[in-house]
Design a protein around this motif. Structure first.
Motif, PDB file in Angstrom:
ATOM      1  N   SER A  30     -15.136  45.690  17.693  1.00  0.00           N
ATOM      2  CA  SER A  30     -16.070  46.572  16.975  1.00  0.00           C
ATOM      3  C   SER A  30     -15.698  46.847  15.520  1.00  0.00           C
ATOM      4  CB  SER A  30     -16.333  47.871  17.748  1.00  0.00           C
ATOM      5  OG  SER A  30     -15.282  48.754  17.632  1.00  0.00           O
ATOM      6  N   GLY A  32     -16.795  45.084  13.148  1.00  0.00           N
ATOM      7  CA  GLY A  32     -18.031  44.824  12.393  1.00  0.00           C
ATOM      8  C   GLY A  32     -18.266  43.346  12.092  1.00  0.00           C
ATOM      9  N   LYS A  33     -17.729  42.474  12.928  1.00  0.00           N
ATOM     10  CA  LYS A  33     -17.899  41.041  12.697  1.00  0.00           C
ATOM     11  C   LYS A  33     -19.367  40.631  12.758  1.00  0.00           C
ATOM     12  CE  LYS A  33     -15.040  40.237  16.104  1.00  0.00           C
ATOM     13  NZ  LYS A  33     -14.581  41.611  16.319  1.00  0.00           N
ATOM     14  N   THR A  34     -20.054  41.138  13.787  1.00  0.00           N
ATOM     15  CA  THR A  34     -21.471  40.765  13.945  1.00  0.00           C
ATOM     16  C   THR A  34     -22.294  41.263  12.761  1.00  0.00           C
ATOM     17  OG1 THR A  34     -21.142  40.921  16.320  1.00  0.00           O
ATOM     18  CG2 THR A  34     -23.417  40.855  15.565  1.00  0.00           C
ATOM     19  N   GLU A  56     -20.492  34.986  18.580  1.00  0.00           N
ATOM     20  CA  GLU A  56     -19.622  34.895  19.755  1.00  0.00           C
ATOM     21  C   GLU A  56     -20.495  34.757  21.007  1.00  0.00           C
ATOM     22  OE1 GLU A  56     -16.965  38.320  20.587  1.00  0.00           O
ATOM     23  OE2 GLU A  56     -15.518  36.688  20.569  1.00  0.00           O
ATOM     24  N   TYR A  76     -13.372  44.143  32.671  1.00  0.00           N
ATOM     25  CA  TYR A  76     -12.967  45.519  32.359  1.00  0.00           C
ATOM     26  C   TYR A  76     -12.889  46.393  33.626  1.00  0.00           C
ATOM     27  CZ  TYR A  76     -13.057  44.931  27.281  1.00  0.00           C
ATOM     28  OH  TYR A  76     -12.769  44.541  26.002  1.00  0.00           O
ATOM     29  N   GLN A  87     -10.624  34.878  30.508  1.00  0.00           N
ATOM     30  CA  GLN A  87     -10.154  34.144  29.318  1.00  0.00           C
ATOM     31  C   GLN A  87     -10.419  32.642  29.459  1.00  0.00           C
ATOM     32  OE1 GLN A  87      -9.435  35.537  26.563  1.00  0.00           O
ATOM     33  NE2 GLN A  87      -9.417  37.612  27.395  1.00  0.00           N
ATOM     34  N   ARG A 113     -15.017  34.722  15.728  1.00  0.00           N
ATOM     35  CA  ARG A 113     -13.785  34.501  16.485  1.00  0.00           C
ATOM     36  C   ARG A 113     -13.519  33.027  16.781  1.00  0.00           C
ATOM     37  NH1 ARG A 113     -11.030  38.756  17.898  1.00  0.00           N
ATOM     38  NH2 ARG A 113     -12.085  40.659  18.520  1.00  0.00           N
ATOM     39  N   ASP A 118      -8.354  34.166  20.672  1.00  0.00           N
ATOM     40  CA  ASP A 118      -8.318  34.354  22.133  1.00  0.00           C
ATOM     41  C   ASP A 118      -6.873  34.269  22.608  1.00  0.00           C
ATOM     42  OD1 ASP A 118     -11.090  34.428  22.185  1.00  0.00           O
ATOM     43  OD2 ASP A 118     -11.289  32.317  22.753  1.00  0.00           O
ATOM     44  N   PHE A 122      -5.859  38.163  22.473  1.00  0.00           N
ATOM     45  CA  PHE A 122      -6.310  38.706  23.761  1.00  0.00           C
ATOM     46  C   PHE A 122      -5.432  38.273  24.932  1.00  0.00           C
ATOM     47  CE2 PHE A 122      -9.964  39.478  21.125  1.00  0.00           C
ATOM     48  CZ  PHE A 122     -10.316  40.755  21.520  1.00  0.00           C
ATOM     49  N   ARG A 176     -21.144  52.578  19.201  1.00  0.00           N
ATOM     50  CA  ARG A 176     -21.873  51.421  19.747  1.00  0.00           C
ATOM     51  C   ARG A 176     -22.139  51.569  21.243  1.00  0.00           C
ATOM     52  NH1 ARG A 176     -19.069  45.778  19.014  1.00  0.00           N
ATOM     53  NH2 ARG A 176     -17.722  46.308  20.749  1.00  0.00           N
ATOM     54  N   ARG A 178     -21.112  49.950  24.065  1.00  0.00           N
ATOM     55  CA  ARG A 178     -21.471  48.787  24.898  1.00  0.00           C
ATOM     56  C   ARG A 178     -21.035  49.144  26.322  1.00  0.00           C
ATOM     57  NH1 ARG A 178     -18.890  43.770  22.460  1.00  0.00           N
ATOM     58  NH2 ARG A 178     -20.769  43.404  21.264  1.00  0.00           N
ATOM     59  N   GLU A 181     -17.613  48.340  27.872  1.00  0.00           N
ATOM     60  CA  GLU A 181     -16.377  48.669  27.158  1.00  0.00           C
ATOM     61  C   GLU A 181     -15.913  50.116  27.317  1.00  0.00           C
ATOM     62  OE1 GLU A 181     -16.727  45.234  23.704  1.00  0.00           O
ATOM     63  OE2 GLU A 181     -17.434  47.246  23.243  1.00  0.00           O
TER      64      GLU A 181
HETATM   65  N1  DCP Z   1     -12.928  39.826  24.458  1.00  0.00           N
HETATM   66  C1  DCP Z   1     -11.810  39.624  25.261  1.00  0.00           C
HETATM   67  N2  DCP Z   1     -11.103  38.473  25.131  1.00  0.00           N
HETATM   68  C2  DCP Z   1     -11.447  37.543  24.224  1.00  0.00           C
HETATM   69  C3  DCP Z   1     -12.553  37.732  23.390  1.00  0.00           C
HETATM   70  C4  DCP Z   1     -13.280  38.899  23.526  1.00  0.00           C
HETATM   71  O1  DCP Z   1     -11.480  40.489  26.087  1.00  0.00           O
HETATM   72  N3  DCP Z   1     -10.734  36.426  24.144  1.00  0.00           N
HETATM   73  C5  DCP Z   1     -13.748  41.048  24.651  1.00  0.00           C
HETATM   74  C6  DCP Z   1     -13.451  42.160  23.682  1.00  0.00           C
HETATM   75  C7  DCP Z   1     -14.773  42.852  23.569  1.00  0.00           C
HETATM   76  C8  DCP Z   1     -15.806  41.745  23.784  1.00  0.00           C
HETATM   77  O2  DCP Z   1     -15.109  40.710  24.454  1.00  0.00           O
HETATM   78  O3  DCP Z   1     -14.927  43.810  24.608  1.00  0.00           O
HETATM   79  C9  DCP Z   1     -16.389  41.246  22.480  1.00  0.00           C
HETATM   80  O4  DCP Z   1     -15.357  41.297  21.571  1.00  0.00           O
HETATM   81  P1  DCP Z   1     -15.386  41.090  20.015  1.00  0.00           P
HETATM   82  O5  DCP Z   1     -14.409  41.986  19.346  1.00  0.00           O
HETATM   83  O6  DCP Z   1     -15.172  39.666  19.738  1.00  0.00           O
HETATM   84  O7  DCP Z   1     -16.840  41.423  19.577  1.00  0.00           O
HETATM   85  P2  DCP Z   1     -17.424  42.742  19.023  1.00  0.00           P
HETATM   86  O8  DCP Z   1     -18.883  42.736  19.332  1.00  0.00           O
HETATM   87  O9  DCP Z   1     -16.621  43.913  19.494  1.00  0.00           O
HETATM   88  O10 DCP Z   1     -17.166  42.557  17.479  1.00  0.00           O
HETATM   89  P3  DCP Z   1     -17.828  43.305  16.255  1.00  0.00           P
HETATM   90  O11 DCP Z   1     -18.163  44.700  16.646  1.00  0.00           O
HETATM   91  O12 DCP Z   1     -16.743  43.220  15.213  1.00  0.00           O
HETATM   92  O13 DCP Z   1     -19.034  42.525  15.911  1.00  0.00           O
END
Ligand code: DCP
Length: 239
Positions: A30, A32-34, A56, A76, A87, A113, A118, A122, A176, A178, A181
């Protein structure tokens, strides 16, 4: 244009003329990539013609097969049971996503990403949390390099790191909301932040700009060409 400027300082002789450049946008959950990618995509008609955005594959994680399984939610809800499975699927969907965008003709491809975050962020984090056991991380590590080196499209020309404090990311996560999460804690975000930092900023000098990253972690040496190390751009995103 500024990316072009920055690349002037690096050895671009190996970039073939007319070859498309691919950059991966990295950063904590979160950050802010999107939003960043959508802004670029919608900024001007000129940019829209130049830049292909590859989001993504999160939609693929939320809706698997005819049964519509949500593997992000399953991860989660029961991380110890599903971290490896998730993964593994994240990797496979990135391969699919890359293939779908591989025939595009726009000169710059920006991907949200990469298989490298990953693995470096992660997979390390879920292992530290004991959600992946020794055998599972060993299996992941044993296929990663050989599979990535047979899929050169996964290796970008550089990374753009959107950098913000875990507190900022946590606030944005709360806004946000989601649904999957709910269990993401500030502590988990702190761990992910540290892993991004030591992966992408091992010798941070301070301020936004281009990094001369001379010490990307050794784990990546088998997967990434050496000259990619000078191509990490970062943006401060706490505001
Ligand atoms: N995720 C994960 N393992 C990965 C990739 C992602 O557990 N290898 C999870 C983390 C988040 C979800 O997937 O719960 C999406 O993650 P991102 O941070 O990539 O995407 P966001 O939407 O959170 O990014 P942003 O808000 O920056 O756009």
């Amino acid at each position: 244009e500024s990316v072009d400027e920055e690349l002037k300082g690096t050895d671009t002789s190996k970039l073939h003329k007319n070859r498309r450049l691919t950059f991966c946008v990295e950063g904590n959950i979160s950050v802010g990539k999107t939003t960043f990618l959508q802004r670029i995509a919608n900024e001007t008609i000129e940019l829209r013609d130049l830049v292909e955005i590859v989001p993504e594959p999160i939609a693929k994680w939320q809706d698997v097969g005819p049964e519509h399984f949500n593997i992000l939610d399953a991860f989660y809800a029961e991380p110890e049971r599903y971290a490896y499975t998730f993964q593994n699927y994240v990797f496979v969907t990135r391969v699919m996503q890359e293939k779908e965008s591989a025939s595009g003709i726009k000169p710059l491809r920006l991907m949200e990403r990469s298989v490298f975050s990953d693995r470096m962020v992660f997979v390390r984090a879920v292992h530290e949390a004991n959600w992946m056991n020794e055998m599972e991380i060993s299996i992941y590590d044993s296929w990663f390099d050989p599979v990535v080196s047979s899929l050169p499209g996964l290796i970008p020309d550089g990374f753009i790191y959107l950098r913000a404090s875990p507190d900022t990311c946590h606030k944005r996560l709360m806004v946000r909301k989601r649904s999957e999460e709910g269990g993401v804690t500030l502590d988990y975000l702190r761990g992910l932040h540290e892993k991004h930092e030591s992966w992408l900023l091992p010798s941070k000098a301070g301020g936004s700009g281009v990094l001369s990253v001379s010490q990307l972690p050794v784990h990546l040496e088998g997967s990434l060409p050496a000259d990619i190390r000078d191509r990490v751009f970062y943006l401060e995103g706490d505001h």
